[in-house]
Design a protein around this motif. Structure first.
Motif, mmCIF file in Angstrom:
data_model
loop_
_atom_site.group_PDB
_atom_site.id
_atom_site.type_symbol
_atom_site.label_atom_id
_atom_site.label_comp_id
_atom_site.label_asym_id
_atom_site.label_seq_id
_atom_site.Cartn_x
_atom_site.Cartn_y
_atom_site.Cartn_z
ATOM 1 N N GLY A 98 18.316 -3.595 4.806
ATOM 2 C CA GLY A 98 17.685 -2.612 5.678
ATOM 3 C C GLY A 98 16.224 -2.945 5.951
ATOM 4 O O GLY A 98 15.689 -3.933 5.442
ATOM 5 N N ASP A 99 15.583 -2.092 6.745
ATOM 6 C CA ASP A 99 14.192 -2.345 7.133
ATOM 7 C C ASP A 99 13.429 -1.024 7.260
ATOM 8 O O ASP A 99 12.990 -0.641 8.339
ATOM 9 C CB ASP A 99 14.151 -3.107 8.457
ATOM 10 N N THR A 100 13.269 -0.320 6.153
ATOM 11 C CA THR A 100 12.532 0.939 6.165
ATOM 12 C C THR A 100 11.063 0.665 6.475
ATOM 13 O O THR A 100 10.459 -0.229 5.901
ATOM 14 C CB THR A 100 12.651 1.646 4.794
ATOM 15 N N GLN A 101 10.512 1.421 7.394
ATOM 16 C CA GLN A 101 9.108 1.247 7.810
ATOM 17 C C GLN A 101 8.218 2.231 7.065
ATOM 18 O O GLN A 101 8.697 3.247 6.589
ATOM 19 C CB GLN A 101 8.981 1.464 9.325
ATOM 20 N N PRO A 102 6.945 2.016 6.909
ATOM 21 C CA PRO A 102 6.195 0.868 7.398
ATOM 22 C C PRO A 102 6.336 -0.315 6.450
ATOM 23 O O PRO A 102 6.575 -0.151 5.250
ATOM 24 C CB PRO A 102 4.748 1.366 7.403
ATOM 25 N N TYR A 103 6.189 -1.505 7.009
ATOM 26 C CA TYR A 103 6.282 -2.714 6.194
ATOM 27 C C TYR A 103 5.005 -2.886 5.374
ATOM 28 O O TYR A 103 3.911 -2.603 5.832
ATOM 29 C CB TYR A 103 6.476 -3.959 7.072
ATOM 30 N N ALA A 104 5.169 -3.370 4.167
ATOM 31 C CA ALA A 104 4.044 -3.753 3.308
ATOM 32 C C ALA A 104 4.572 -4.744 2.285
ATOM 33 O O ALA A 104 5.711 -4.601 1.817
ATOM 34 C CB ALA A 104 3.440 -2.539 2.612
ATOM 35 N N PRO A 105 3.781 -5.740 1.939
ATOM 36 C CA PRO A 105 4.233 -6.698 0.914
ATOM 37 C C PRO A 105 4.615 -6.011 -0.401
ATOM 38 O O PRO A 105 5.528 -6.453 -1.093
ATOM 39 C CB PRO A 105 3.025 -7.625 0.733
ATOM 40 N N ALA A 106 3.944 -4.913 -0.730
ATOM 41 C CA ALA A 106 4.273 -4.186 -1.958
ATOM 42 C C ALA A 106 5.708 -3.663 -1.929
ATOM 43 O O ALA A 106 6.366 -3.576 -2.971
ATOM 44 C CB ALA A 106 3.298 -3.029 -2.164
ATOM 45 N N GLU A 131 8.203 -5.238 -0.587
ATOM 46 C CA GLU A 131 9.055 -6.389 -0.915
ATOM 47 C C GLU A 131 9.044 -6.671 -2.411
ATOM 48 O O GLU A 131 10.052 -7.100 -2.974
ATOM 49 C CB GLU A 131 8.621 -7.622 -0.116
ATOM 50 N N VAL A 132 7.925 -6.426 -3.061
ATOM 51 C CA VAL A 132 7.872 -6.555 -4.521
ATOM 52 C C VAL A 132 8.790 -5.510 -5.149
ATOM 53 O O VAL A 132 9.515 -5.796 -6.117
ATOM 54 C CB VAL A 132 6.423 -6.432 -5.039
ATOM 55 N N GLU A 133 8.809 -4.309 -4.594
ATOM 56 C CA GLU A 133 9.722 -3.265 -5.077
ATOM 57 C C GLU A 133 11.177 -3.684 -4.881
ATOM 58 O O GLU A 133 12.036 -3.366 -5.714
ATOM 59 C CB GLU A 133 9.447 -1.947 -4.360
ATOM 60 N N ASP A 134 11.458 -4.400 -3.791
ATOM 61 C CA ASP A 134 12.816 -4.897 -3.555
ATOM 62 C C ASP A 134 13.230 -5.862 -4.664
ATOM 63 O O ASP A 134 14.343 -5.793 -5.195
ATOM 64 C CB ASP A 134 12.914 -5.614 -2.205
ATOM 65 N N ILE A 135 12.325 -6.767 -5.018
ATOM 66 C CA ILE A 135 12.612 -7.725 -6.088
ATOM 67 C C ILE A 135 12.778 -6.990 -7.417
ATOM 68 O O ILE A 135 13.660 -7.319 -8.216
ATOM 69 C CB ILE A 135 11.513 -8.800 -6.164
ATOM 70 N N ALA A 136 11.970 -5.969 -7.650
ATOM 71 C CA ALA A 136 12.092 -5.177 -8.879
ATOM 72 C C ALA A 136 13.476 -4.534 -8.972
ATOM 73 O O ALA A 136 14.109 -4.546 -10.038
ATOM 74 C CB ALA A 136 11.000 -4.109 -8.930
ATOM 75 N N ALA A 137 13.971 -3.992 -7.867
ATOM 76 C CA ALA A 137 15.303 -3.369 -7.860
ATOM 77 C C ALA A 137 16.379 -4.414 -8.120
ATOM 78 O O ALA A 137 17.343 -4.165 -8.860
ATOM 79 C CB ALA A 137 15.550 -2.674 -6.525
ATOM 80 N N LEU A 138 16.213 -5.587 -7.561
ATOM 81 C CA LEU A 138 17.163 -6.672 -7.754
ATOM 82 C C LEU A 138 17.193 -7.119 -9.220
ATOM 83 O O LEU A 138 18.258 -7.268 -9.826
ATOM 84 C CB LEU A 138 16.780 -7.839 -6.843
#
Length: 156
Positions: free
Chosen positions: A61-69, A71-78
């Motif tokens: 998915g692509d929940t807005q607004p985008y921020a590099p932080a 993406e770090v949360e995405d890696i944390a969930a993974l």
């Protein structure tokens, strides 16, 4: 395809192959997970490889607004779904994200492996050589003022 949910509710799609210690591949800035399929295939006989679609790419998915932080949360969930620390591996535009995640997530990251393409390294090397040669030429010109008289030398 398995998914995890990031802190902001974004669905992150991933696929896992192999067995052993975990390695999470962080795709480059413009690629989805398929950009690292060759590397995933090479690593799969040695470790569990998790190859995911970064937000806004592939099946994530692509929940807005985008921020590099985010993406770090995405890696944390993974990594949380893996249940064990993983080595983050990335190249090119994904390197900064992998480093940011390793810094923010601490013990959840077992290691970081980064690579740059040969094109970038070659270009950087050429720039260094051209710069060094330019400096040598400038100094040679400054040090060999042919035809200068003793009177002119006093002023320099």
């Amino acid at each position: 395809m398995p998914t995890v949910t990031s802190a902001d509710g974004t669905t992150i799609a991933y696929e896992g192959t192999g067995s052993g210690r975990a390695a999470a591949l962080v795709a480059t800035a413009l690629d989805d997970r398929h950009g690292l399929d060759a590397i995933a295939g090479l690593l799969a006989n040695r470790c569990t490889v998790v190859n995911y679609d970064r937000r806004g790419r592939g099946e994530s998915g692509d929940t807005q607004p985008y921020a590099p932080a985010r993406e770090v949360e995405d890696i944390a969930a993974l990594l949380d779904a893996l249940g064990e620390p993983a080595t983050l591996a990335s190249g090119s535009g994904g390197c900064l994200l992998a480093l940011a995640a390793a810094t923010a997530l601490g013990d959840c990251v077992a290691g970081v492996f980064l690579w740059l393409g040969a094109e970038f390294a070659g270009f950087a090397q050429i720039l260094v050589y051209v710069g060094a040669i330019s400096i040598v030429v400038v100094f040679a010109i400054l040090l060999t003022r042919s035809g200068a008289t003793a009177e002119e030398d006093r002023f320099f």
